[in-house]
Motif scaffolding. Structure first.
Motif, mmCIF file in Angstrom:
data_model
loop_
_atom_site.group_PDB
_atom_site.id
_atom_site.type_symbol
_atom_site.label_atom_id
_atom_site.label_comp_id
_atom_site.label_asym_id
_atom_site.label_seq_id
_atom_site.Cartn_x
_atom_site.Cartn_y
_atom_site.Cartn_z
ATOM 1 N N GLU A 29 8.358 16.071 2.404
ATOM 2 C CA GLU A 29 9.556 15.617 1.697
ATOM 3 C C GLU A 29 9.272 14.282 1.015
ATOM 4 N N ARG A 30 9.934 14.093 -0.110
ATOM 5 C CA ARG A 30 9.798 12.847 -0.851
ATOM 6 C C ARG A 30 10.407 11.695 -0.080
ATOM 7 N N ILE A 31 9.795 10.541 -0.182
ATOM 8 C CA ILE A 31 10.359 9.321 0.388
ATOM 9 C C ILE A 31 10.890 8.479 -0.765
ATOM 10 N N PRO A 32 11.684 7.458 -0.472
ATOM 11 C CA PRO A 32 12.232 6.647 -1.568
ATOM 12 C C PRO A 32 11.131 6.088 -2.474
ATOM 13 N N SER A 33 11.475 5.959 -3.743
ATOM 14 C CA SER A 33 10.523 5.390 -4.699
ATOM 15 C C SER A 33 10.262 3.928 -4.352
ATOM 16 N N LEU A 81 -0.259 3.020 3.754
ATOM 17 C CA LEU A 81 0.080 4.283 4.419
ATOM 18 C C LEU A 81 -0.657 5.464 3.800
ATOM 19 N N GLN A 82 -0.930 5.386 2.509
ATOM 20 C CA GLN A 82 -1.701 6.443 1.861
ATOM 21 C C GLN A 82 -3.143 6.426 2.370
ATOM 22 N N ASN A 83 -3.707 5.239 2.567
ATOM 23 C CA ASN A 83 -5.062 5.134 3.121
ATOM 24 C C ASN A 83 -5.136 5.668 4.546
ATOM 25 N N LYS A 84 -4.030 5.561 5.288
ATOM 26 C CA LYS A 84 -3.955 6.096 6.652
ATOM 27 C C LYS A 84 -3.597 7.586 6.640
ATOM 28 N N TRP A 112 12.642 11.445 7.573
ATOM 29 C CA TRP A 112 11.801 11.751 6.412
ATOM 30 C C TRP A 112 10.785 12.798 6.867
ATOM 31 N N PRO A 113 11.111 14.086 6.744
ATOM 32 C CA PRO A 113 10.245 15.157 7.261
ATOM 33 C C PRO A 113 8.982 15.378 6.423
ATOM 34 N N TYR A 164 8.617 0.454 9.669
ATOM 35 C CA TYR A 164 9.933 1.022 9.372
ATOM 36 C C TYR A 164 9.794 2.455 8.839
ATOM 37 N N ILE A 165 8.870 2.652 7.909
ATOM 38 C CA ILE A 165 8.649 3.984 7.329
ATOM 39 C C ILE A 165 8.163 4.950 8.409
ATOM 40 N N CYS A 166 7.235 4.495 9.231
ATOM 41 C CA CYS A 166 6.731 5.335 10.317
ATOM 42 C C CYS A 166 7.854 5.717 11.273
ATOM 43 N N GLU A 167 8.726 4.781 11.544
ATOM 44 C CA GLU A 167 9.872 5.063 12.419
ATOM 45 C C GLU A 167 10.770 6.139 11.808
#
Length: 126
Positions: free
Chosen positions: A30-34, A56-59, A26-27, A16-19
């Protein structure tokens, strides 16, 4: 968000986040939701969101700015495409091949259907 049984929830949230990133919602930088905000939006435990963010941080798709929160990496789109391609080739494609074999579907049939799909679905790119 409705979750499927075949895949871990944290990986579905990662998709979902990747999408959102690929769609430009989400450019980069830019910050993403907490963790709490996204957990509330998706109605899941914040620990699940944290597991997703760690993944996602590891990727290197997102990064953590200490005291500010998580943001989208500059090259997130390229990293997402590599990650999704790798996952497709390792996990999903073997299932497709198995189905093709069991149903006796030839690669010529697949190629014809694929070409028609591209023409029908992406007419501006042809």
């Amino acid at each position: 968000m409705e979750f499927k049984d075949k895949q871990s929830i944290y990986l579905q949230i990662a998709d979902y986040i990747c999408e959102q990133i690929l769609l430009g919602k989400w450019p980069p930088n830019e910050r993403i939701p907490s963790v709490r905000d996204l957990g509330g939006m998706l109605e899941v435990n914040p620990n699940t969101i944290m597991r997703t963010y760690d993944f996602l941080q590891n990727k290197e798709i997102i990064f953590n700015k200490r005291g500010i929160g998580y943001s989208v990496s500059e090259d997130a789109q390229q990293r997402i495409l590599l990650y999704k391609k790798e996952r497709f080739l390792e996990s999903e494609l073997p299932e497709v091949f198995k189905t093709l074999y069991l149903l006796n579907i030839t690669m010529d049939e697949v190629e014809t259907l694929y070409k028609q799909f591209v023409v029908d679905t992406f007419p501006l790119n042809n």
